[in-house]
Write a protein that holds these residues in place. Sequence first.
Motif: not given
Lengths: 183, 328
Positions: A53, A56, A61, A64, A82, A88-89, A131, A155, B36-37, B40, B81, B84, B119, B188-190, B231-232, B246, B285
Amino acid sequence: MTHAETGAAVTDLPRWSADAALDELYAAHWRRLVRLSVLLVRDVGTAEEVVQDAFVAMHGRWSRLREPDLALAYLRQTVVNRSRSALRHRAVVARHAADAQPAALPGADEPALRADRREVVLDAMRALPQRQREVLALRYYLDLSEAEIADAMAISRGAVKSHASRGAAALRTLLADQLTGDL
Amino acid sequence: MNHDDTLARLVAGSVADLEPAERLDEIRARTQRTGVRRGWYAAGGIALATAAAVAVFAVLAGDEPRTTAPDPARSPSQVIPPPETTAFFVGDTPRGPRLFRDVVALPIPDPRKAERFQGASPLVLETTPADPDYRTLWPTDAFAGSSLDGDVIEIELADPALRERPGTMTEHEAELAVDQVIQTVRWQVESARAVRFSYDGNPMDQVFGVPTNEPLVGAHDTEVRSLMSIEYPSEEEIVSGAFVATGENNGTEATMNWRIEDATGAVVLDGFATAEGWGEDRLFPWETDPIDVSELAPGSYTFVATNPDVSDGEGFPPDTDTRTIIVE
Protein backbone atom coordinates in the motif's frame (compact mmCIF):
# COMPACT_ATOMS: atom_id res chain seq x y z
CA MET A 1 34.50 17.35 -7.27
CA THR A 2 34.54 20.88 -8.70
CA HIS A 3 31.74 23.26 -8.26
CA ALA A 4 30.83 23.01 -11.94
CA GLU A 5 30.62 19.24 -11.70
CA THR A 6 28.37 19.48 -8.67
CA GLY A 7 26.08 21.76 -10.60
CA ALA A 8 26.02 19.38 -13.54
CA ALA A 9 25.21 16.48 -11.27
CA VAL A 10 22.25 18.33 -9.88
CA THR A 11 20.76 19.25 -13.24
CA ASP A 12 21.44 15.75 -14.54
CA LEU A 13 19.44 14.11 -11.77
CA PRO A 14 17.36 11.41 -13.34
CA ARG A 15 13.91 12.69 -14.15
CA TRP A 16 12.13 9.50 -13.31
CA SER A 17 8.55 8.94 -14.24
CA ALA A 18 6.33 7.64 -11.44
CA ASP A 19 6.57 4.14 -12.94
CA ALA A 20 10.36 4.24 -13.16
CA ALA A 21 10.57 5.57 -9.61
CA LEU A 22 8.36 2.73 -8.44
CA ASP A 23 10.59 0.12 -10.09
CA GLU A 24 13.81 1.63 -8.77
CA LEU A 25 12.59 2.17 -5.25
CA TYR A 26 10.97 -1.24 -5.12
CA ALA A 27 14.20 -2.91 -6.19
CA ALA A 28 16.19 -1.01 -3.60
CA HIS A 29 13.85 -0.95 -0.62
CA TRP A 30 11.04 -3.51 -0.79
CA ARG A 31 12.76 -6.12 1.37
CA ARG A 32 14.02 -3.71 3.98
CA LEU A 33 10.68 -1.98 4.34
CA VAL A 34 8.81 -5.27 4.73
CA ARG A 35 11.29 -6.37 7.38
CA LEU A 36 10.85 -3.03 9.14
CA SER A 37 7.09 -3.53 9.11
CA VAL A 38 7.46 -7.10 10.42
CA LEU A 39 9.23 -5.65 13.45
CA LEU A 40 6.18 -3.44 13.97
CA VAL A 41 3.26 -5.76 13.16
CA ARG A 42 4.93 -9.15 13.66
CA ASP A 43 3.09 -10.87 10.82
CA VAL A 44 4.76 -11.13 7.41
CA GLY A 45 1.57 -11.16 5.32
CA THR A 46 0.28 -8.02 7.03
CA ALA A 47 3.69 -6.36 6.59
CA GLU A 48 3.64 -7.13 2.87
CA GLU A 49 0.18 -5.56 2.54
CA VAL A 50 1.28 -2.49 4.45
CA VAL A 51 4.38 -1.93 2.34
CA GLN A 52 2.55 -2.69 -0.88
CA ASP A 53 0.00 0.00 0.00
CA ALA A 54 2.84 2.39 0.83
CA PHE A 55 4.40 1.88 -2.61
CA VAL A 56 1.04 2.48 -4.31
CA ALA A 57 0.62 5.68 -2.28
CA MET A 58 4.16 6.79 -3.14
CA HIS A 59 3.47 6.23 -6.84
CA GLY A 60 0.35 8.41 -6.63
CA ARG A 61 2.33 11.12 -4.92
CA TRP A 62 5.43 11.00 -7.09
CA SER A 63 4.70 14.28 -8.89
CA ARG A 64 5.09 16.02 -5.55
CA LEU A 65 8.04 13.98 -4.30
CA ARG A 66 10.19 13.84 -7.45
CA GLU A 67 13.38 12.94 -5.60
CA PRO A 68 14.34 9.45 -4.48
CA ASP A 69 15.39 10.70 -1.03
CA LEU A 70 12.06 12.37 -0.43
CA ALA A 71 10.25 9.34 -1.77
CA LEU A 72 12.15 7.05 0.59
CA ALA A 73 11.39 9.31 3.54
CA TYR A 74 7.74 9.27 2.50
CA LEU A 75 7.77 5.46 2.21
CA ARG A 76 9.24 5.07 5.69
CA GLN A 77 6.69 7.44 7.18
CA THR A 78 3.84 5.68 5.40
CA VAL A 79 5.02 2.23 6.45
CA VAL A 80 5.20 3.32 10.10
CA ASN A 81 1.74 4.92 9.95
CA ARG A 82 0.11 2.07 8.11
CA SER A 83 1.69 -0.54 10.35
CA ARG A 84 0.11 1.30 13.24
CA SER A 85 -3.33 1.26 11.64
CA ALA A 86 -2.91 -2.36 10.59
CA LEU A 87 -2.51 -3.24 14.25
CA ARG A 88 -5.70 -1.37 15.06
CA HIS A 89 -7.64 -3.14 12.35
CA ARG A 90 -6.24 -6.38 13.60
CA ALA A 91 -7.28 -5.62 17.16
CA VAL A 92 -10.83 -5.26 15.92
CA VAL A 93 -10.71 -8.39 13.84
CA ALA A 94 -8.94 -10.44 16.48
CA ARG A 95 -12.11 -10.87 18.46
CA HIS A 96 -13.35 -13.20 15.73
CA ALA A 97 -10.24 -15.24 15.81
CA ALA A 98 -10.45 -16.65 19.32
CA ASP A 99 -6.94 -17.68 20.16
CA ALA A 100 -5.51 -17.49 16.69
CA GLN A 101 -2.00 -16.13 17.12
CA PRO A 102 -0.76 -14.21 14.11
CA ALA A 103 0.72 -16.90 11.93
CA ALA A 104 4.18 -16.52 13.25
CA LEU A 105 6.19 -16.59 10.17
CA PRO A 106 6.64 -18.42 6.95
CA GLY A 107 9.74 -20.32 6.06
CA ALA A 108 9.04 -23.99 6.51
CA ASP A 109 12.61 -24.88 5.69
CA GLU A 110 14.13 -22.39 8.07
CA PRO A 111 16.36 -23.67 10.80
CA ALA A 112 14.09 -23.97 13.80
CA LEU A 113 16.47 -22.20 16.12
CA ARG A 114 16.60 -19.08 14.00
CA ALA A 115 12.82 -19.01 13.65
CA ASP A 116 12.50 -19.39 17.43
CA ARG A 117 14.80 -16.50 18.05
CA ARG A 118 12.85 -14.38 15.60
CA GLU A 119 9.63 -15.14 17.44
CA VAL A 120 11.16 -14.28 20.78
CA VAL A 121 12.43 -10.94 19.46
CA LEU A 122 9.16 -10.10 17.72
CA ASP A 123 7.15 -11.02 20.82
CA ALA A 124 9.36 -8.73 22.88
CA MET A 125 8.91 -5.91 20.36
CA ARG A 126 5.13 -6.37 20.47
CA ALA A 127 5.21 -6.04 24.25
CA LEU A 128 6.60 -2.50 24.00
CA PRO A 129 4.40 0.59 23.76
CA GLN A 130 3.85 1.50 20.14
CA ARG A 131 6.14 4.51 19.89
CA GLN A 132 9.02 2.82 21.66
CA ARG A 133 8.67 -0.10 19.28
CA GLU A 134 8.69 2.21 16.26
CA VAL A 135 11.74 4.15 17.40
CA LEU A 136 13.71 0.97 18.09
CA ALA A 137 12.78 -0.63 14.77
CA LEU A 138 13.84 2.46 12.82
CA ARG A 139 17.02 2.75 14.82
CA TYR A 140 18.13 -0.86 15.08
CA TYR A 141 17.02 -2.16 11.72
CA LEU A 142 17.24 0.84 9.38
CA ASP A 143 20.04 2.44 11.39
CA LEU A 144 18.39 5.85 11.08
CA SER A 145 19.66 8.95 12.85
CA GLU A 146 17.60 10.64 15.55
CA ALA A 147 16.60 13.35 13.08
CA GLU A 148 15.47 10.82 10.48
CA ILE A 149 13.45 8.91 13.07
CA ALA A 150 11.87 12.15 14.28
CA ASP A 151 10.93 12.87 10.68
CA ALA A 152 9.52 9.40 10.02
CA MET A 153 7.38 9.50 13.15
CA ALA A 154 6.55 13.21 13.16
CA ILE A 155 7.74 13.65 16.74
CA SER A 156 10.51 15.74 18.28
CA ARG A 157 14.11 14.57 18.57
CA GLY A 158 13.79 14.78 22.32
CA ALA A 159 10.85 12.39 22.18
CA VAL A 160 12.87 10.02 19.97
CA LYS A 161 15.62 10.04 22.56
CA SER A 162 13.31 9.28 25.45
CA HIS A 163 11.37 6.54 23.60
CA ALA A 164 14.68 5.00 22.54
CA SER A 165 16.13 4.88 26.02
CA ARG A 166 12.96 3.63 27.70
CA GLY A 167 12.36 1.13 24.91
CA ALA A 168 15.90 -0.18 24.98
CA ALA A 169 15.77 -0.65 28.75
CA ALA A 170 12.49 -2.56 28.51
CA LEU A 171 13.67 -4.66 25.58
CA ARG A 172 16.91 -5.51 27.35
CA THR A 173 14.88 -6.91 30.23
CA LEU A 174 12.53 -8.80 27.94
CA LEU A 175 15.40 -10.29 25.95
CA ALA A 176 17.75 -10.89 28.87
CA ASP A 177 18.06 -14.59 28.05
CA GLN A 178 18.99 -13.96 24.45
CA LEU A 179 21.46 -11.24 25.35
CA THR A 180 23.37 -13.34 27.87
CA GLY A 181 22.97 -16.52 25.89
CA ASP A 182 24.44 -17.64 22.66
CA LEU A 183 25.08 -14.39 20.83
CA MET B 1 26.86 1.68 23.80
CA ASN B 2 28.04 -1.91 23.71
CA HIS B 3 24.81 -2.99 25.31
CA ASP B 4 22.91 -1.11 22.64
CA ASP B 5 24.96 -2.64 19.82
CA THR B 6 24.20 -6.15 21.01
CA LEU B 7 20.54 -5.35 21.28
CA ALA B 8 20.57 -3.74 17.83
CA ARG B 9 22.23 -6.82 16.34
CA LEU B 10 19.69 -9.09 17.96
CA VAL B 11 16.71 -7.06 16.70
CA ALA B 12 18.06 -6.42 13.21
CA GLY B 13 19.29 -10.01 12.96
CA SER B 14 15.87 -11.38 13.76
CA VAL B 15 14.46 -10.19 10.43
CA ALA B 16 17.61 -9.82 8.35
CA ASP B 17 17.19 -13.13 6.55
CA LEU B 18 13.44 -12.91 6.11
CA GLU B 19 12.52 -13.01 2.43
CA PRO B 20 9.16 -11.40 1.67
CA ALA B 21 7.12 -12.44 -1.34
CA GLU B 22 7.51 -10.31 -4.46
CA ARG B 23 4.64 -7.88 -4.92
CA LEU B 24 5.86 -5.64 -7.74
CA ASP B 25 3.34 -7.01 -10.23
CA GLU B 26 0.46 -6.42 -7.86
CA ILE B 27 1.66 -2.92 -7.11
CA ARG B 28 1.96 -2.17 -10.82
CA ALA B 29 -1.50 -3.55 -11.46
CA ARG B 30 -2.86 -1.14 -8.88
CA THR B 31 -0.94 1.92 -10.05
CA GLN B 32 -1.73 1.41 -13.69
CA ARG B 33 -5.38 2.07 -13.27
CA THR B 34 -5.12 5.85 -13.67
CA GLY B 35 -5.67 7.29 -10.29
CA VAL B 36 -5.32 4.77 -7.58
CA ARG B 37 -7.79 6.83 -5.67
CA ARG B 38 -10.40 6.47 -8.33
CA GLY B 39 -10.06 2.73 -8.12
CA TRP B 40 -10.60 2.79 -4.40
CA TYR B 41 -13.55 5.11 -4.56
CA ALA B 42 -15.18 3.22 -7.36
CA ALA B 43 -14.97 0.03 -5.37
CA GLY B 44 -17.18 1.36 -2.62
CA GLY B 45 -16.20 2.12 0.94
CA ILE B 46 -18.29 -0.27 2.93
CA ALA B 47 -17.58 -3.26 0.75
CA LEU B 48 -13.91 -2.37 0.96
CA ALA B 49 -13.87 -2.16 4.71
CA THR B 50 -15.46 -5.57 4.94
CA ALA B 51 -13.06 -7.01 2.42
CA ALA B 52 -10.13 -5.56 4.33
CA ALA B 53 -11.35 -7.16 7.53
CA VAL B 54 -11.72 -10.47 5.74
CA ALA B 55 -8.21 -10.15 4.34
CA VAL B 56 -6.77 -9.43 7.76
CA PHE B 57 -8.66 -12.34 9.20
CA ALA B 58 -7.20 -14.61 6.56
CA VAL B 59 -3.73 -13.48 7.59
CA LEU B 60 -4.53 -14.14 11.20
CA ALA B 61 -5.75 -17.60 10.48
CA GLY B 62 -2.45 -18.26 8.81
CA ASP B 63 -3.82 -19.39 5.48
CA GLU B 64 -2.71 -16.41 3.44
CA PRO B 65 -1.31 -17.78 0.19
CA ARG B 66 2.24 -16.62 -0.36
CA THR B 67 3.20 -16.72 -3.95
CA THR B 68 5.64 -14.70 -5.96
CA ALA B 69 3.12 -14.15 -8.74
CA PRO B 70 0.01 -12.05 -8.25
CA ASP B 71 -2.90 -14.13 -7.16
CA PRO B 72 -5.58 -13.77 -9.84
CA ALA B 73 -8.27 -14.92 -7.43
CA ARG B 74 -7.61 -11.95 -5.20
CA SER B 75 -8.46 -8.65 -6.77
CA PRO B 76 -6.46 -5.71 -5.44
CA SER B 77 -9.49 -4.10 -3.86
CA GLN B 78 -9.84 -7.03 -1.48
CA VAL B 79 -6.64 -6.22 0.33
CA ILE B 80 -6.69 -2.42 0.49
CA PRO B 81 -7.93 -1.02 3.74
CA PRO B 82 -10.13 2.04 3.19
CA PRO B 83 -7.82 5.03 2.77
CA GLU B 84 -7.84 7.34 5.75
CA THR B 85 -7.12 10.99 6.11
CA THR B 86 -7.03 13.67 8.75
CA ALA B 87 -9.84 16.14 9.26
CA PHE B 88 -10.45 18.89 11.77
CA PHE B 89 -13.99 19.07 13.05
CA VAL B 90 -15.65 21.47 15.46
CA GLY B 91 -16.58 20.45 18.97
CA ASP B 92 -17.37 22.29 22.18
CA THR B 93 -14.93 23.11 24.94
CA PRO B 94 -15.49 25.15 28.10
CA ARG B 95 -13.86 28.02 26.16
CA GLY B 96 -16.35 27.77 23.30
CA PRO B 97 -16.17 25.83 20.05
CA ARG B 98 -12.73 24.65 18.98
CA LEU B 99 -11.24 22.24 16.43
CA PHE B 100 -10.64 18.56 17.14
CA ARG B 101 -8.44 16.40 14.95
CA ASP B 102 -9.95 13.16 13.75
CA VAL B 103 -8.79 10.34 11.50
CA VAL B 104 -11.53 9.48 9.06
CA ALA B 105 -12.13 7.36 5.98
CA LEU B 106 -11.75 9.33 2.78
CA PRO B 107 -15.14 10.19 1.29
CA ILE B 108 -16.09 8.59 -1.98
CA PRO B 109 -16.61 11.33 -4.53
CA ASP B 110 -17.75 11.07 -8.08
CA PRO B 111 -14.65 9.83 -9.93
CA ARG B 112 -14.73 12.79 -12.31
CA LYS B 113 -14.78 15.12 -9.34
CA ALA B 114 -11.97 13.27 -7.60
CA GLU B 115 -9.56 14.22 -10.35
CA ARG B 116 -9.91 17.87 -9.53
CA PHE B 117 -8.54 17.34 -6.03
CA GLN B 118 -4.77 17.23 -6.08
CA GLY B 119 -2.99 16.47 -2.84
CA ALA B 120 -5.44 17.82 -0.34
CA SER B 121 -8.91 16.45 0.27
CA PRO B 122 -11.10 19.18 1.77
CA LEU B 123 -14.12 17.08 0.72
CA VAL B 124 -13.76 15.28 4.01
CA LEU B 125 -15.10 18.45 5.66
CA GLU B 126 -18.41 17.92 3.89
CA THR B 127 -18.93 14.62 5.68
CA THR B 128 -20.66 14.01 9.00
CA PRO B 129 -18.08 13.10 11.63
CA ALA B 130 -18.41 9.68 13.28
CA ASP B 131 -18.17 11.22 16.74
CA PRO B 132 -21.55 12.79 17.58
CA ASP B 133 -19.72 15.42 19.66
CA TYR B 134 -18.17 16.82 16.49
CA ARG B 135 -19.67 18.76 13.61
CA THR B 136 -18.52 20.47 10.46
CA LEU B 137 -19.31 24.05 9.52
CA TRP B 138 -19.12 23.33 5.78
CA PRO B 139 -22.21 22.49 3.72
CA THR B 140 -22.21 19.71 1.16
CA ASP B 141 -21.01 20.61 -2.33
CA ALA B 142 -18.82 23.40 -0.95
CA PHE B 143 -15.55 22.33 -2.56
CA ALA B 144 -14.82 22.10 -6.27
CA GLY B 145 -11.11 21.31 -6.33
CA SER B 146 -7.68 21.72 -4.80
CA SER B 147 -4.20 22.17 -6.18
CA LEU B 148 -0.72 22.85 -4.91
CA ASP B 149 1.12 25.92 -6.13
CA GLY B 150 4.58 25.96 -4.55
CA ASP B 151 3.86 25.83 -0.86
CA VAL B 152 0.38 27.30 -1.19
CA ILE B 153 -2.67 25.09 -1.45
CA GLU B 154 -5.41 26.58 -3.53
CA ILE B 155 -8.91 25.54 -2.51
CA GLU B 156 -11.51 26.03 -5.22
CA LEU B 157 -14.98 26.61 -3.79
CA ALA B 158 -18.06 25.48 -5.69
CA ASP B 159 -20.45 28.23 -4.69
CA PRO B 160 -19.91 32.04 -4.72
CA ALA B 161 -22.46 32.33 -1.89
CA LEU B 162 -19.78 30.94 0.44
CA ARG B 163 -18.26 34.42 0.37
CA GLU B 164 -20.91 35.61 2.83
CA ARG B 165 -21.45 34.51 6.40
CA PRO B 166 -24.86 32.86 6.80
CA GLY B 167 -27.12 34.33 9.46
CA THR B 168 -26.94 31.08 11.43
CA MET B 169 -23.16 31.29 11.79
CA THR B 170 -21.37 33.42 14.39
CA GLU B 171 -18.24 35.37 13.49
CA HIS B 172 -16.20 33.03 15.62
CA GLU B 173 -17.66 30.03 13.81
CA ALA B 174 -16.87 31.65 10.46
CA GLU B 175 -13.23 31.93 11.49
CA LEU B 176 -13.27 28.35 12.75
CA ALA B 177 -14.70 27.19 9.41
CA VAL B 178 -11.78 28.77 7.58
CA ASP B 179 -9.40 27.28 10.15
CA GLN B 180 -11.00 23.87 9.59
CA VAL B 181 -9.79 24.02 6.00
CA ILE B 182 -6.36 25.44 6.79
CA GLN B 183 -5.62 22.89 9.52
CA THR B 184 -7.00 19.97 7.54
CA VAL B 185 -5.17 20.55 4.26
CA ARG B 186 -1.94 21.60 5.93
CA TRP B 187 -2.04 18.35 7.87
CA GLN B 188 -2.75 16.37 4.71
CA VAL B 189 0.03 17.98 2.66
CA GLU B 190 3.20 18.28 4.68
CA SER B 191 4.85 20.74 2.28
CA ALA B 192 1.96 23.20 2.39
CA ARG B 193 2.50 26.43 4.28
CA ALA B 194 -0.59 28.46 3.40
CA VAL B 195 -4.05 28.23 1.91
CA ARG B 196 -5.72 30.42 -0.71
CA PHE B 197 -9.39 30.30 -1.67
CA SER B 198 -10.73 30.78 -5.17
CA TYR B 199 -13.96 30.53 -7.10
CA ASP B 200 -14.08 29.82 -10.81
CA GLY B 201 -10.36 30.50 -11.16
CA ASN B 202 -10.40 33.85 -9.37
CA PRO B 203 -9.13 34.53 -5.85
CA MET B 204 -11.81 35.11 -3.23
CA ASP B 205 -11.38 38.19 -1.07
CA GLN B 206 -13.41 36.68 1.75
CA VAL B 207 -14.94 33.37 2.83
CA PHE B 208 -17.90 33.42 5.24
CA GLY B 209 -17.01 37.10 5.67
CA VAL B 210 -13.47 36.28 6.84
CA PRO B 211 -10.87 38.24 4.83
CA THR B 212 -8.89 35.91 2.58
CA ASN B 213 -7.01 38.33 0.35
CA GLU B 214 -3.64 36.90 1.35
CA PRO B 215 -2.75 33.22 1.56
CA LEU B 216 -3.61 32.18 5.12
CA VAL B 217 -1.37 30.23 7.46
CA GLY B 218 -3.97 29.98 10.21
CA ALA B 219 -3.78 30.69 13.91
CA HIS B 220 -1.62 28.78 16.38
CA ASP B 221 -2.88 25.35 17.38
CA THR B 222 -3.52 26.47 20.94
CA GLU B 223 -5.83 29.24 19.74
CA VAL B 224 -8.05 27.20 17.45
CA ARG B 225 -7.81 23.63 18.73
CA SER B 226 -9.17 21.91 21.78
CA LEU B 227 -6.22 21.45 24.15
CA MET B 228 -7.23 17.79 24.50
CA SER B 229 -7.81 15.54 21.52
CA ILE B 230 -8.11 11.75 21.39
CA GLU B 231 -6.60 10.00 18.37
CA TYR B 232 -7.28 6.40 19.42
CA PRO B 233 -9.70 4.81 20.19
CA SER B 234 -11.97 6.00 17.41
CA GLU B 235 -15.66 6.51 18.08
CA GLU B 236 -17.35 3.16 18.79
CA GLU B 237 -14.05 1.31 18.64
CA ILE B 238 -14.34 -2.28 19.81
CA VAL B 239 -11.71 -3.10 22.40
CA SER B 240 -10.93 -6.27 24.28
CA GLY B 241 -8.09 -7.37 26.50
CA ALA B 242 -6.04 -4.21 26.66
CA PHE B 243 -5.60 -1.18 24.48
CA VAL B 244 -3.27 1.80 24.32
CA ALA B 245 -4.98 5.15 23.92
CA THR B 246 -3.22 7.95 22.04
CA GLY B 247 -3.89 11.61 21.40
CA GLU B 248 -2.55 15.10 21.74
CA ASN B 249 -2.88 17.72 24.44
CA ASN B 250 -1.35 20.72 26.04
CA GLY B 251 -1.89 20.31 29.76
CA THR B 252 -0.12 21.52 32.87
CA GLU B 253 3.16 19.68 33.39
CA ALA B 254 2.45 17.56 30.32
CA THR B 255 -0.16 15.57 32.23
CA MET B 256 -3.31 14.04 30.77
CA ASN B 257 -5.87 12.20 32.88
CA TRP B 258 -8.11 9.49 31.51
CA ARG B 259 -11.04 7.57 32.85
CA ILE B 260 -13.54 5.02 31.60
CA GLU B 261 -17.16 5.55 32.60
CA ASP B 262 -19.93 2.99 32.39
CA ALA B 263 -23.42 3.72 31.08
CA THR B 264 -24.43 5.29 34.41
CA GLY B 265 -21.45 7.65 34.36
CA ALA B 266 -19.65 5.79 37.16
CA VAL B 267 -15.87 5.69 36.78
CA VAL B 268 -14.74 2.08 36.38
CA LEU B 269 -11.08 2.68 35.49
CA ASP B 270 -8.83 5.70 35.53
CA GLY B 271 -5.22 6.71 35.12
CA PHE B 272 -2.94 9.28 33.59
CA ALA B 273 -0.20 9.62 31.01
CA THR B 274 2.57 12.06 30.29
CA ALA B 275 2.65 13.89 26.98
CA GLU B 276 5.82 14.79 25.13
CA GLY B 277 5.58 18.41 26.25
CA TRP B 278 3.42 21.32 27.29
CA GLY B 279 3.37 25.10 27.12
CA GLU B 280 4.43 26.65 23.81
CA ASP B 281 1.73 27.15 21.21
CA ARG B 282 1.07 23.67 19.95
CA LEU B 283 -0.22 20.26 21.08
CA PHE B 284 1.95 17.32 22.10
CA PRO B 285 1.36 13.59 21.58
CA TRP B 286 0.51 11.38 24.53
CA GLU B 287 0.17 7.63 24.82
CA THR B 288 -1.20 5.71 27.78
CA ASP B 289 0.20 2.49 29.17
CA PRO B 290 -1.90 -0.48 28.09
CA ILE B 291 -5.38 -0.08 29.62
CA ASP B 292 -6.64 -3.48 30.75
CA VAL B 293 -10.37 -3.77 30.12
CA SER B 294 -10.54 -7.55 30.46
CA GLU B 295 -12.25 -7.29 33.87
CA LEU B 296 -15.03 -5.06 32.55
CA ALA B 297 -18.39 -6.51 31.64
CA PRO B 298 -18.99 -6.37 27.89
CA GLY B 299 -20.86 -3.29 26.80
CA SER B 300 -20.66 0.33 25.91
CA TYR B 301 -18.42 2.71 27.88
CA THR B 302 -17.10 6.24 27.53
CA PHE B 303 -13.38 6.88 27.38
CA VAL B 304 -12.71 10.38 28.69
CA ALA B 305 -9.41 12.23 28.28
CA THR B 306 -9.05 15.48 30.14
CA ASN B 307 -6.40 18.03 31.04
CA PRO B 308 -5.52 18.63 34.70
CA ASP B 309 -7.87 21.10 36.35
CA VAL B 310 -5.80 23.99 37.65
CA SER B 311 -8.62 26.51 37.49
CA ASP B 312 -9.24 26.23 41.24
CA GLY B 313 -12.83 27.18 40.64
CA GLU B 314 -11.90 30.24 38.59
CA GLY B 315 -11.62 30.57 34.85
CA PHE B 316 -12.52 27.74 32.54
CA PRO B 317 -12.61 24.05 33.41
CA PRO B 318 -10.07 21.95 31.47
CA ASP B 319 -10.56 20.83 27.86
CA THR B 320 -11.85 17.29 27.46
CA ASP B 321 -12.44 14.83 24.64
CA THR B 322 -14.50 11.63 24.79
CA ARG B 323 -15.03 8.46 22.78
CA THR B 324 -17.63 5.76 23.04
CA ILE B 325 -15.89 2.39 23.22
CA ILE B 326 -17.37 -1.07 23.08
CA VAL B 327 -15.78 -3.60 25.39
CA GLU B 328 -16.09 -7.19 24.23
